[in-house]
Design a protein around this motif. Structure first.
Motif, PDB file in Angstrom:
ATOM      1  N   GLY B 390       0.992  -1.336   0.018  1.00 43.90           N
ATOM      2  CA  GLY B 390       0.213  -0.027  -0.035  1.00 43.90           C
ATOM      3  C   GLY B 390       0.762   1.251  -0.144  1.00 43.90           C
ATOM      4  O   GLY B 390       0.762   2.188  -0.884  1.00 43.90           O
ATOM      5  N   SER B 393       2.738   1.787  -3.151  1.00 43.89           N
ATOM      6  CA  SER B 393       1.788   2.240  -4.046  1.00 43.89           C
ATOM      7  C   SER B 393       1.670   3.699  -4.013  1.00 43.89           C
ATOM      8  O   SER B 393       1.813   4.355  -5.155  1.00 43.89           O
ATOM      9  CB  SER B 393       0.737   1.463  -3.951  1.00 43.89           C
ATOM     10  OG  SER B 393       0.829   0.264  -4.110  1.00 43.89           O
ATOM     11  N   TRP B 401      -3.141   9.283  -7.800  1.00 45.39           N
ATOM     12  CA  TRP B 401      -4.403   8.468  -7.429  1.00 45.39           C
ATOM     13  C   TRP B 401      -5.575   9.086  -6.969  1.00 45.39           C
ATOM     14  O   TRP B 401      -5.529  10.220  -6.662  1.00 45.39           O
ATOM     15  CB  TRP B 401      -3.954   7.767  -5.944  1.00 45.39           C
ATOM     16  CG  TRP B 401      -2.646   6.751  -6.258  1.00 45.39           C
ATOM     17  CD1 TRP B 401      -1.462   7.093  -5.365  1.00 45.39           C
ATOM     18  CD2 TRP B 401      -2.616   5.482  -6.844  1.00 45.39           C
ATOM     19  NE1 TRP B 401      -0.418   6.108  -5.873  1.00 45.39           N
ATOM     20  CE2 TRP B 401      -1.315   5.206  -6.701  1.00 45.39           C
ATOM     21  CE3 TRP B 401      -3.581   4.727  -7.364  1.00 45.39           C
ATOM     22  CZ2 TRP B 401      -0.896   3.939  -7.196  1.00 45.39           C
ATOM     23  CZ3 TRP B 401      -3.134   3.678  -8.085  1.00 45.39           C
ATOM     24  CH2 TRP B 401      -1.831   3.180  -7.819  1.00 45.39           C
ATOM     25  N   ASP B 405      -9.234   5.282  -4.688  1.00 48.40           N
ATOM     26  CA  ASP B 405      -8.067   4.352  -4.626  1.00 48.40           C
ATOM     27  C   ASP B 405      -7.170   4.661  -3.156  1.00 48.40           C
ATOM     28  O   ASP B 405      -6.863   3.841  -2.581  1.00 48.40           O
ATOM     29  CB  ASP B 405      -7.312   4.433  -5.738  1.00 48.40           C
ATOM     30  CG  ASP B 405      -8.037   4.014  -7.089  1.00 48.40           C
ATOM     31  OD1 ASP B 405      -8.962   3.187  -7.037  1.00 48.40           O
ATOM     32  OD2 ASP B 405      -7.529   4.180  -8.281  1.00 48.40           O
ATOM     33  N   GLU B 408      -8.812   3.562  -0.397  1.00 47.21           N
ATOM     34  CA  GLU B 408      -8.843   2.056   0.018  1.00 47.21           C
ATOM     35  C   GLU B 408      -7.383   1.244   0.433  1.00 47.21           C
ATOM     36  O   GLU B 408      -7.350   0.712   1.162  1.00 47.21           O
ATOM     37  CB  GLU B 408      -9.316   1.421  -1.563  1.00 47.21           C
ATOM     38  CG  GLU B 408      -9.827   0.213  -1.468  1.00 47.21           C
ATOM     39  CD  GLU B 408     -10.326  -0.435  -2.894  1.00 47.21           C
ATOM     40  OE1 GLU B 408     -10.607  -1.698  -3.105  1.00 47.21           O
ATOM     41  OE2 GLU B 408     -10.626   0.427  -3.435  1.00 47.21           O
ATOM     42  N   LEU B 409      -6.356   2.226  -0.059  1.00 47.92           N
ATOM     43  CA  LEU B 409      -5.036   1.614   0.205  1.00 47.92           C
ATOM     44  C   LEU B 409      -4.773   2.052   1.499  1.00 47.92           C
ATOM     45  O   LEU B 409      -4.224   1.142   2.211  1.00 47.92           O
ATOM     46  CB  LEU B 409      -3.966   2.273  -1.116  1.00 47.92           C
ATOM     47  CG  LEU B 409      -3.963   1.785  -2.255  1.00 47.92           C
ATOM     48  CD1 LEU B 409      -3.245   2.796  -3.230  1.00 47.92           C
ATOM     49  CD2 LEU B 409      -3.619   0.372  -2.455  1.00 47.92           C
ATOM     50  N   ASP B 412      -6.686  -0.442   3.841  1.00 48.16           N
ATOM     51  CA  ASP B 412      -5.751  -1.649   3.921  1.00 48.16           C
ATOM     52  C   ASP B 412      -4.661  -1.687   4.776  1.00 48.16           C
ATOM     53  O   ASP B 412      -4.404  -2.545   5.445  1.00 48.16           O
ATOM     54  CB  ASP B 412      -5.407  -2.282   2.607  1.00 48.16           C
ATOM     55  CG  ASP B 412      -6.651  -2.656   1.817  1.00 48.16           C
ATOM     56  OD1 ASP B 412      -7.685  -3.063   2.332  1.00 48.16           O
ATOM     57  OD2 ASP B 412      -6.573  -3.023   0.791  1.00 48.16           O
ATOM     58  N   GLU B 415      -5.835  -1.521   8.568  1.00 47.74           N
ATOM     59  CA  GLU B 415      -6.146  -2.952   8.858  1.00 47.74           C
ATOM     60  C   GLU B 415      -5.026  -4.026   8.872  1.00 47.74           C
ATOM     61  O   GLU B 415      -5.136  -4.647   9.893  1.00 47.74           O
ATOM     62  CB  GLU B 415      -7.246  -3.376   7.972  1.00 47.74           C
ATOM     63  CG  GLU B 415      -8.708  -3.879   8.218  1.00 47.74           C
ATOM     64  CD  GLU B 415      -9.468  -4.240   7.003  1.00 47.74           C
ATOM     65  OE1 GLU B 415      -9.100  -5.043   6.328  1.00 47.74           O
ATOM     66  OE2 GLU B 415     -10.641  -3.655   6.892  1.00 47.74           O
TER      67      GLU B 415
END
Lengths: 227, 593
Positions: B390, B393, B401, B405, B408-409, B412, B415
């Motif tokens: 992540g 990225s 981005w 996106d 979301e990254l 993650d 989490e």
């Protein structure tokens, strides 16, 4: 023409990150979370590259490689937390093209994907490869350093450099290199490779102990680094 | 010179051979007609007797000397073939022959002792004697002697009465029949006694002049000498036959024992103790196998009666010794030598088998640890890989981005960080439990507060249905440990409740204490596996992402037990798993105070 990638991994966060990155670079992406649906997805999508985790819930990734190699030569990049050499060799021997250990940098993985795609859809081969320190003329079989002098290579050194350069960016396994240069009877003579790679680095690399171009992938093989 | 052995022949061979040689001497003397002096003949007889006595069993010296004396007295000088026991020459011959026999006897004993001392084999000679004596057992020998004592006098009386109608040849045949009968019943030695007695009786009653030991007729003396030779020979044959049959039965027992040994080597009894048992079955000896351990001899295996002083020590190998209690025959010795070699080999095989089993167990342990390491490293690396994927990225510069996106990254990453944190927490908790480093701080604690804290720390904890009454008594516990235990139980329950019915957290008074139940309606666990799920590191390898390495329940049980409670698993009515924590309640009066 867009290239497509099938990602087979059971970890949702990794899959999401790969999908976002690959889509942003205009790849078509299909994600599968286990080996069986992964095999089905590859058969259905006929992707240009497969990214495969080894620890899958239903079957071992090495068996997935065997399953794929039964009918397709699509490049397979293994993406696994297994870092032991034995695991790498098992995957490469089964027919994987490249091996990236988790955790990984996204840019590194994308470079491997691009190199794999180049192989799967070969464009008209560039006759000349130019780096910051030297250029290789594959047609004329000539290596010239940036100051204009010709670098003298023995036939064996040239043969190794040529194999690596034609597969630039991709992993070339020790076995493949030995077979291409010396022949099938020499597949286990890995000490040959160490000697010749050291000679090539002395002739080509600006700082041979810290090579930028002719990289060793421990336990696996060699790679001509070329973005 | 180790192989040099004193030549030893048994009396059943020595007596007939000696008697025959003496007859030859007698014949030569008779044919020489005085050219051979009386002294020479006597010395010749003495030489034969001494030589045969030296080579044969000691006991044969006596009859050999007697026959020698008879020969020397009768054939030393003319008139040949006449026996005059009272003569001056007879006395001289008696002294010479007695000396010869004694000299041969002593020479034989000394010779055997010197040649066999090095071999430690005095037992062999003793055992040879015992074999000779026992070729026919002692009862039969006594019966035979009794038979001789009855038959010979009766026969003498009958034949004496019929002396007019029978000649000496007939008499001798009757006596020969009697001696053969004694030989058949009693074997060699009673027959020799009977033959001697018979020859004396014949000499006294049936050779002229009667009622003296003098024999006037050369024919009669020859007949008497031949009678003695035939009697001895027949006795010898009977004796040897009996001995052969006994040897055959011994060999059968030995072969049987060796077969048993071979079987035990091939079969399950391939241990030193098993081999000793088979040896004991064959010879009933007390046996003990000792092994050298440093400077000491340690017993490895033993069988039979080991009281008393050991009779023999047999060196099996430089480090093994066989101690034998009980009398040992040559056959026993041979069997023991073969058997103790087998026992040594069995010991080695036994040790090798043990080693193989140990290395198998070690290898299994190694495989276990390798798989465990793979599982833990997979579980640590996977969230780490998501975080790095992540972040690397987001740091890419060739793409811009979109907000979705990026969100979301980032989600993650967060989490995965939580997952990594929880796993590291569990690993640390587990190592605290395993090293005994958990020191609970026990005090009165409200279950309601703990439940709220635990639910807040678990992803998906908000979906849990809570039924914890406010008026529950305080429990005796460490608040932090109980919170971690409940959080792990809830985390486990939510994992198996995904998509189905929500898990429940219920607390109620239970007897003297208080029960906290975490109930899920998932697939449940088979009764046989309900204890196993509390073992740490249930999952091996990196194939199953859903369960983790299985530390949560192990940590939960460890913490609950550390605060003096119990954690058990049972089936939820209608399917699923119910985890029940039982804790002691703080005594009411303390609360009131």
């Amino acid at each position: 023409m867009t290239s497509s990638v099938v990602v087979i991994d059971d970890e949702p966060a990794i899959c999401r990150a790969l999908r976002i990155n690959l889509v942003a670079r205009e790849f078509g992406v299909v994600v599968a979370h286990d080996g069986a649906s992964g095999l089905a997805a590859v058969a259905r999508e006929r992707p240009d590259v497969v990214i495969l985790d080894l620890g899958l819930p239903d079957m071992d990734g090495v068996d997935v490689i065997h399953g794929l190699r039964g009918w397709t030569s699509t490049p397979i990049i293994v993406l696994s937390a297994r870092e032991q050499e034995a695991a790498k060799v098992a995957a490469l021997d089964a027919g994987a093209d490249d091996y990236v250990t988790k955790p990984f940098g996204m840019d590194e993985l994308l470079a491997r994907v691009r190199a794999a795609v180049r192989r799967s859809a070969p464009a008209a081969d560039e006759p000349t490869i130019t780096t910051a320190d030297f250029s290789i003329d594959l047609a004329a079989r000539l290596v010239t350093s940036t100051d204009g002098t010709t670098v003298r290579l023995t036939p064996t050194e040239w043969a190794i450099l040529e194999v690596l350069a034609r597969n630039r960016g991709r992993l070339v396994t020790q076995r493949q290199l030995l077979q291409d240069v010396w022949g099938p009877a020499y597949e286990s003579e890995t000490n040959y490779l160490r000697v010749y790679l050291a000679q090539l680095r002395r002739k080509l690399e600006p700082d041979p102990p810290r090579p930028r171009y002719l990289l060793t992938e421990p336990g696996m093989g060699y790679r001509f680094a070329y973005a | 010179m180790n192989d040099a052995r004193w030549p030893t022949v048994g009396a059943p061979f020595a007596l007939p051979v000696g008697s025959t040689l003496l007859l030859v001497v007698a014949a030569v003397a008779a044919q020489s007609h005085g050219r051979l002096s009386a002294l020479a003949v006597t010395l010749l007889c003495g030489l034969v007797v001494a030589g045969m006595s030296a080579m044969s069993d000691p006991i044969a010296a006596l009859p050999l000397g007697a026959i020698g004396w008879l020969t020397a007295t009768s054939f030393a000088q003319s008139p040949y073939g006449e026996l005059h026991p009272g003569s001056h020459h007879a006395a001289l011959a008696a002294v010479t022959l007695a000396t010869s026999a004694a000299a041969g006897l002593v020479a034989g004993l000394l010779g055997r002792m010197t040649t066999s001392a090095r071999r430690g084999a005095t037992l062999i000679n003793m055992s040879r004697l015992s074999v000779l004596a026992s070729a026919v057992d002692r009862r039969r020998q006594l019966w035979a002697l009794a038979l001789g004592a009855v038959v010979l006098p009766s026969l003498t009386a009958i034949l004496a009465a019929a002396r007019d109608s029978l000649n000496l040849g007939d008499d001798l045949l009757f006596f020969l029949l009697a001696v053969v009968a004694v030989a058949i019943v009693g074997g060699f030695w009673p027959a020799i006694v009977a033959a001697t007695a018979a020859s004396l009786l014949v000499n006294w009653y049936f050779t002229e002049p009667f009622h003296t030991f003098t024999i006037a007729q050369p024919d009669n003396l020859l007949a008497l000498l031949l009678f003695v030779l035939v009697a001895i020979t027949v006795s010898s044959v009977v004796h040897l036959a009996a001995r052969r049959s006994q040897q055959a039965s011994r060999s059968r027992v030995e072969a049987e024992a060796l077969l048993q040994l071979a079987r035990s080597v091939l079969g399950e009894d391939d241990t030193p103790a098993g081999i000793l048992r088979h040896l004991h079955d064959a010879n009933r000896l007390g046996l003990q196998l000792l092994e050298r351990v440093g400077q000491e001899w340690a017993p490895l295996a033993s069988v039979g009666d080991l009281t008393g002083v050991p009779t023999t020590h047999m060196s099996v190998r430089s480090d093994l010794l066989l101690v034998v209690h009980g009398s040992l025959t040559r056959h026993d010795r041979q069997l023991l030598e073969a058997g103790s070699g087998q026992a040594a080999a069995a010991l080695d095989r036994d040790r090798l088998r043990t080693q193989a089993a140990q290395s198998e167990a070690l290898a299994a342990g190694n495989r276990m640890r390798t798989a465990l390491l793979a599982a833990v490293s997979h579980d640590l690396r996977t969230p780490l890989a998501s975080i790095k994927a992540g972040i690397s990225s987001l740091r890419q510069t060739d793409v811009s981005w979109g907000p979705d996106d990026e969100a979301e990254l980032l989600e993650d990453i967060e989490e995965s960080t939580d997952r990594l944190g929880a796993l590291i927490g569990n690993l640390l908790d587990m190592s605290r439990l395993q090293t005994g480093a958990v020191q609970p701080f026990v005090q009165g604690t409200s279950v309601e507060e703990i439940a709220a804290l635990a639910l807040r720390s678990v992803p998906g904890g908000s979906s849990v249905l809570v039924d914890v009454p406010e008026d529950l008594p305080l429990v005796q516990t460490d608040a932090g440990l109980l919170e971690r235990a409940i959080a792990n139980l809830v985390s486990n329950a939510t994992r198996y409740a995904a998509g189905g019915q929500s898990p429940e957290l219920v607390a109620h008074v239970d007897g003297d204490g208080l029960a906290i139940e975490v109930v899920d309606h998932g697939p449940g666990v088979a009764p046989a596996d309900r204890d196993r799920i509390f073992e740490p590191f249930q999952r091996l390898g990196d194939h199953d992402m859903t369960t983790g390495v299985g530390l949560g329940l192990a940590v939960a049980r460890g913490f609950v037990e550390a605060v003096g409670g119990t954690l058990t698993a049972s089936e939820t009515p209608g399917g699923g798993l119910t985890m029940t924590v039982r804790l002691p309640v703080l005594p009411r009066q303390v609360v009131d105070a």
